[in-house]
Design a protein around this motif. Sequence first.
Motif, mmCIF file in Angstrom:
data_model
loop_
_atom_site.group_PDB
_atom_site.id
_atom_site.type_symbol
_atom_site.label_atom_id
_atom_site.label_comp_id
_atom_site.label_asym_id
_atom_site.label_seq_id
_atom_site.Cartn_x
_atom_site.Cartn_y
_atom_site.Cartn_z
ATOM 1 N N ARG A 173 -19.412 -12.904 0.899
ATOM 2 C CA ARG A 173 -20.434 -13.403 1.821
ATOM 3 C C ARG A 173 -20.421 -14.932 1.905
ATOM 4 N N SER A 174 -19.856 -15.561 0.905
ATOM 5 C CA SER A 174 -19.742 -17.023 0.947
ATOM 6 C C SER A 174 -18.369 -17.476 1.455
ATOM 7 N N ALA A 175 -17.490 -16.511 1.769
ATOM 8 C CA ALA A 175 -16.127 -16.840 2.204
ATOM 9 C C ALA A 175 -16.105 -17.175 3.688
ATOM 10 N N ASP A 176 -15.109 -17.961 4.093
ATOM 11 C CA ASP A 176 -14.961 -18.280 5.513
ATOM 12 C C ASP A 176 -14.134 -17.205 6.218
ATOM 13 N N GLU A 177 -14.061 -17.311 7.546
ATOM 14 C CA GLU A 177 -13.405 -16.276 8.334
ATOM 15 C C GLU A 177 -11.932 -16.127 7.981
ATOM 16 N N SER A 178 -11.259 -17.236 7.726
ATOM 17 C CA SER A 178 -9.835 -17.150 7.402
ATOM 18 C C SER A 178 -9.613 -16.399 6.094
ATOM 19 N N SER A 179 -10.506 -16.569 5.138
ATOM 20 C CA SER A 179 -10.380 -15.849 3.862
ATOM 21 C C SER A 179 -10.619 -14.358 4.055
ATOM 22 N N LEU A 180 -11.577 -14.006 4.906
ATOM 23 C CA LEU A 180 -11.845 -12.596 5.186
ATOM 24 C C LEU A 180 -10.670 -11.946 5.916
ATOM 25 N N LEU A 181 -10.049 -12.689 6.825
ATOM 26 C CA LEU A 181 -8.888 -12.158 7.536
ATOM 27 C C LEU A 181 -7.682 -12.023 6.613
ATOM 28 N N GLU A 182 -7.526 -12.938 5.678
ATOM 29 C CA GLU A 182 -6.447 -12.817 4.703
ATOM 30 C C GLU A 182 -6.682 -11.605 3.802
ATOM 31 N N ASN A 183 -7.931 -11.359 3.452
ATOM 32 C CA ASN A 183 -8.260 -10.170 2.666
ATOM 33 C C ASN A 183 -7.933 -8.909 3.447
ATOM 34 N N GLN A 184 -8.215 -8.925 4.773
ATOM 35 C CA GLN A 184 -7.885 -7.773 5.605
ATOM 36 C C GLN A 184 -6.379 -7.534 5.633
ATOM 37 N N ARG A 185 -5.615 -8.617 5.672
ATOM 38 C CA ARG A 185 -4.156 -8.498 5.663
ATOM 39 C C ARG A 185 -3.679 -7.864 4.360
ATOM 40 N N GLN A 186 -4.279 -8.271 3.254
ATOM 41 C CA GLN A 186 -3.895 -7.706 1.956
ATOM 42 C C GLN A 186 -4.300 -6.236 1.863
ATOM 43 N N LEU A 187 -5.466 -5.898 2.407
ATOM 44 C CA LEU A 187 -5.880 -4.493 2.440
ATOM 45 C C LEU A 187 -4.866 -3.673 3.226
ATOM 46 N N ALA A 188 -4.441 -4.198 4.381
ATOM 47 C CA ALA A 188 -3.489 -3.474 5.215
ATOM 48 C C ALA A 188 -2.166 -3.275 4.492
ATOM 49 N N GLU A 189 -1.683 -4.299 3.849
ATOM 50 C CA GLU A 189 -0.410 -4.210 3.129
ATOM 51 C C GLU A 189 -0.460 -3.124 2.074
ATOM 52 N N CYS A 190 -1.549 -3.093 1.310
ATOM 53 C CA CYS A 190 -1.711 -2.085 0.251
ATOM 54 C C CYS A 190 -1.894 -0.697 0.840
ATOM 55 N N ALA A 191 -2.731 -0.575 1.873
ATOM 56 C CA ALA A 191 -3.010 0.736 2.465
ATOM 57 C C ALA A 191 -1.765 1.346 3.093
ATOM 58 N N TYR A 192 -0.971 0.541 3.786
ATOM 59 C CA TYR A 192 0.248 1.066 4.399
ATOM 60 C C TYR A 192 1.258 1.495 3.343
ATOM 61 N N ARG A 193 1.327 0.750 2.262
ATOM 62 C CA ARG A 193 2.254 1.114 1.182
ATOM 63 C C ARG A 193 1.838 2.464 0.588
ATOM 64 N N LEU A 194 0.551 2.619 0.330
ATOM 65 C CA LEU A 194 0.066 3.872 -0.234
ATOM 66 C C LEU A 194 0.171 5.014 0.775
ATOM 67 N N GLY A 195 -0.038 4.719 2.058
ATOM 68 C CA GLY A 195 0.086 5.739 3.083
ATOM 69 C C GLY A 195 1.498 6.223 3.239
ATOM 70 N N SER A 196 2.432 5.314 3.189
ATOM 71 C CA SER A 196 3.853 5.703 3.290
ATOM 72 C C SER A 196 4.284 6.546 2.107
ATOM 73 N N ARG A 197 3.746 6.215 0.941
ATOM 74 C CA ARG A 197 4.051 7.011 -0.247
ATOM 75 C C ARG A 197 3.489 8.420 -0.123
ATOM 76 N N GLY A 198 2.260 8.500 0.433
ATOM 77 C CA GLY A 198 1.630 9.808 0.591
ATOM 78 C C GLY A 198 2.320 10.660 1.618
ATOM 79 N N ALA A 199 2.942 10.020 2.602
ATOM 80 C CA ALA A 199 3.625 10.768 3.657
ATOM 81 C C ALA A 199 5.044 11.170 3.274
ATOM 82 N N ALA A 200 5.540 10.568 2.191
ATOM 83 C CA ALA A 200 6.925 10.821 1.799
ATOM 84 C C ALA A 200 7.090 12.239 1.255
#
Length: 277
Positions: free
Chosen positions: A250-277
Motif C-alpha cells: 500500500r506504500s509502494a508506487d505504481e512501478s513497483s506494483l507493476l513489477e510485482n505483477q510481472r513477477q507473479l506472471a513469470e511464476c504463474a506461467y512457469r507453474l502452469g506450464s509444469r501443470g500442463a506437461a
Amino acid sequence: MSQLNFMMITASPDVAAFIEQHDVARIFMDQEVLGKAERQGHLDTHKAAHSLEEIAAVAAVLKRAELMVRLNPLNASTREEVEGALDHGAQRLMLPMFSTREEVGRFLDMVNGRVPVTFLAETAASLVRLPDWIGLLTPGHDEVHIGLNDLSLSMGLGFLFEPMAARLLDPAAAQLNQAGVAWGVGGVARIGQGELPAETVLGEHVRLGSQWIILSRAFHAGAATSAGLLETLDFPAEIAKLRQAEAHWRSADESSLLENQRQLAECAYRLGSRGAA
C-alpha cells in the motif's frame, strides 16, 4: 487506509469464535456439492458440504464476523436451499457457477433483499458478461468474488493464478471499482508458503483494488478447535505477517506494483506450464 478483509472456511464454532477475534471478518461455510467433484476432483480444494445444523452452531457463537454460506449453483432446489440457510443463521449467501444476467436476477429475486449476496464469478462467461449483470447488484450490499480455481479450469489452464498473470482480471476490477461494488479474488497462503509467494499475491490485490481474500487451509489445517489451531501455528502472528506485507504494497508506487505483477506472471506461467506437461 483501507485494508483487505479476510474470510476463512470452518465448520467449527470454537475455531470461528477464535478467528473472529483475530481479524477474520467473515466466516465462510459451504453447501456446494453439485458438479464440484466432477470439476475439481483432481484438485486440493474444499469439497465437504456443511450441514444446516453446523451452520446454526457457528451462527450461534459469532459476535462480530459475518456468516456467509455458499449454496449450490441454481437448480430445482435453490429456493429451498436459500430458505434453509437463512433459517439457520446465514447472514450472506454466495451463488457459484452462474453465467448470465438471468441467473443473477433469479437468485436475487429468491433472496429478496433479506441478506446481501456474493456472486462467485468463476467462469469465463460470467467475467465476459460482467457489464451485463453488474447493474442488478446493490453497491454496498451485494458483492462479487472471482474464483480462480474454476476460472482457470474453464480456460484449460494449468495453474489457478494464470488468469491474474495475464491481467485478464484488470477490466473486471476496473468495472467493479467504478460501480462501487466490493469484490475479492481467490485466496492466499501463509507468508513464506505456497508455490506462488503470498507476498506477491497480496501486491496484486492492492494493485487491482480487491477488498476480500480467502485464507487458505494453511491457516487452519482442518483444526476442529482453537487449541488444535494453535498447535499448528501462531494464528495471530500469521495474520500480522499478512498485514505487514499488505502495508508494504500500500506504500509502494505504481512501478513497483507493476513489477510485482510481472513477477507473479513469470511464476504463474512457469507453474502452469509444469501443470500442463
